[in-house]
Design an enzyme around this catalytic site. Structure first.
Site, PDB file in Angstrom:
ATOM      1  N   GLY A  27     -19.224 -17.934  17.799  1.00  0.00           N
ATOM      2  CA  GLY A  27     -18.524 -16.737  18.285  1.00  0.00           C
ATOM      3  C   GLY A  27     -17.212 -17.054  18.971  1.00  0.00           C
ATOM      4  N   ASP A  87     -11.678 -20.927   5.996  1.00  0.00           N
ATOM      5  CA  ASP A  87     -12.513 -21.696   6.920  1.00  0.00           C
ATOM      6  C   ASP A  87     -13.318 -22.758   6.180  1.00  0.00           C
ATOM      7  OD1 ASP A  87     -11.522 -19.805   8.634  1.00  0.00           O
ATOM      8  OD2 ASP A  87     -13.372 -18.645   8.731  1.00  0.00           O
TER       9      ASP A  87
HETATM   10  C1  GLA Z   1     -11.761 -15.568   9.557  1.00  0.00           C
HETATM   11  C2  GLA Z   1     -12.115 -15.600   8.071  1.00  0.00           C
HETATM   12  C3  GLA Z   1     -11.055 -16.318   7.275  1.00  0.00           C
HETATM   13  C4  GLA Z   1      -9.663 -15.773   7.585  1.00  0.00           C
HETATM   14  C5  GLA Z   1      -9.445 -15.669   9.081  1.00  0.00           C
HETATM   15  C6  GLA Z   1      -8.158 -14.993   9.430  1.00  0.00           C
HETATM   16  O1  GLA Z   1     -11.776 -16.840  10.094  1.00  0.00           O
HETATM   17  O2  GLA Z   1     -13.357 -16.238   7.885  1.00  0.00           O
HETATM   18  O3  GLA Z   1     -11.341 -16.238   5.898  1.00  0.00           O
HETATM   19  O4  GLA Z   1      -9.428 -14.554   6.940  1.00  0.00           O
HETATM   20  O5  GLA Z   1     -10.486 -14.970   9.718  1.00  0.00           O
HETATM   21  O6  GLA Z   1      -7.089 -15.765   9.025  1.00  0.00           O
END
Ligand code: GLA
Length: 377
Positions: free
Chosen positions: A117, A167
């Site tokens: 989180g 990510d």
């Molecule tokens: C989260 C999502 C990513 C991306 C970011 C914003 O981390 O998992 O895929 O969209 O937000 O950049």
């Protein structure tokens, strides 16, 4: 990990895999718009000790939750069937099946130093650690980017979070001492040297402790807004728009979509700009790009929060080179780029500003770009 695994499952694991969390230097909410991003892996990571099973059972245990072992069957995994943290590892196995592979059963024991989180991609770290473990356990021979996309599929299709791929790609593909320049449409990535400590600088992470949750609908609404804008403009994705097109686009779009589009378009340009600066060795020049990125997320995309703004403003007032919220928004973490000898004063000022404002004490820690997912035992 091996001993903990043996205590839970009565035998030693076949191996142990690790996958890191990430912070994104620049390029926020650009991934699902087919654009660019520039994340680094952080040293905090998730470990998975795993052992193959012949009977198709999938058993999951986490050192973080003190709950019992989750007992599933690979052939009976369906979206919605697991609603706890177990949805991420189970989702990876489901996504492998969806992609036409034949993963069998396994016992998994999971432990992690990535705070949850906090906008540091604990779920991507978990997905990638499990995907890398399965890749080896079942000889799937998938590449790191392919495993990252399995992780994203797990999150989208099984855990129900409509995230982009940044990510998971960061967790799977990052290299130590580098940032990862992602071009999502091209499916391409390259390593860009990024080692602040070699130039007397430091990258500080400030976890505001404001919990962010991408599953609560706000993220999906932003994504839908961007996709609607692209449709109205007759584009495949907002990636296809340049800053020079913004004026014309604003004339066509409903007013509430204009700032969203402006953020995405200027943010893509900031990634390109940042990569040019880093390749030229001008690390300090990244600072103003970070700060401009924060203003865009705060004013145009409107996903910052008072706590994140306070970190940015305080850090800048105490001499930071640049600062911005990182990740999905609505809380989570802020990154601060500063000269090494300013870091202590900045940290103290941020902590004291939070106390004065009556906010929970933030967590502060410096990070260096770490290595991506891999087998460690
Ligand atoms: C989260 C999502 C990513 C991306 C970011 C914003 O981390 O998992 O895929 O969209 O937000 O950049």
């Amino acid at each position: 990990m091996k001993e903990a695994f043996r205590r839970i499952y009565g035998a030693y694991p076949d191996g142990v895999w690790a996958a890191p969390g990430r912070v994104n230097l620049i390029g926020e909410h650009t991934d699902y718009n087919d654009g660019f991003a520039l994340p680094i892996a952080i040293p905090q990571h998730t470990l998975v000790a795993a052992r193959r099973r012949q009977d198709g059972r999938l058993r999951l245990h986490s050192a973080q939750g003190d709950g019992p072992v989750i007992d599933l069957h690979v052939e009976r995994l369906t979206p919605g069937a697991v609603t706890t943290w177990g949805a991420y590892p189970a989702g990876v196995v489901w996504a492998l099946r969806e992609a036409g592979h034949r993963p069998g059963g396994a016992d998994l024991h999971i432990d992690s130093t990535v705070p949850t989180g906090a906008g540091l991609s604990s779920s991507a770290a978990l997905e990638c650690a499990v995907a890398f473990a399965y890749n080896d356990l079942y000889g799937l021979n998938l590449s790191a980017p392919a495993l990252a996309l399995i992780g994203q599929r797990a999150e989208n299709g099984f855990a129900g979070v409509p995230c982009g791929a940044m990510d998971q790609l960061a967790s799977a593909c990052c290299a130590a001492g580098s940032a990862l320049h992602l071009d999502i449409r091209a499916g391409a990535h390259e390593q860009v040297p990024f080692a602040p400590e070699t130039q007397g600088m430091s990258l500080l992470v400030v976890d505001t402790r404001v919990k962010h949750d991408l599953g609560d609908g706000a993220y999906a609404a932003l994504r839908a807004g961007c996709e609607q804008a692209a449709r109205l403009l007759g584009l495949v994705a907002l990636r296809d728009l340049t800053p020079a097109d913004l004026h014309g686009a604003a004339a066509v779009l409903p007013a509430h979509l204009v700032p969203l589009v402006r953020h995405v378009v200027t943010e893509n340009a900031r990634v390109t700009d940042a990569v040019v600066r880093l390749r030229a060795g001008h690390l300090a020049a990244l600072g103003p790009i970070l700060t401009a990125g924060h203003a865009s997320l705060r004013d145009d995309f409107r996903i910052s929060c008072p706590e994140s703004d306070l970190v940015v403003d305080t850090a800048l007032a105490y001499g930071a080179l640049g600062a911005r919220m990182t990740g999905g928004g609505f809380g989570g973490s802020v990154i601060v780029l500063a000269e090494e000898d300013r870091v202590e004063a900045i940290g103290a000022a941020v902590t004291s500003a939070f106390r004065t404002a009556g906010y929970q004490a933030p967590h502060l820690f410096p990070v260096s770009p770490a290595v991506g997912a891999r087998r460690i035992v």
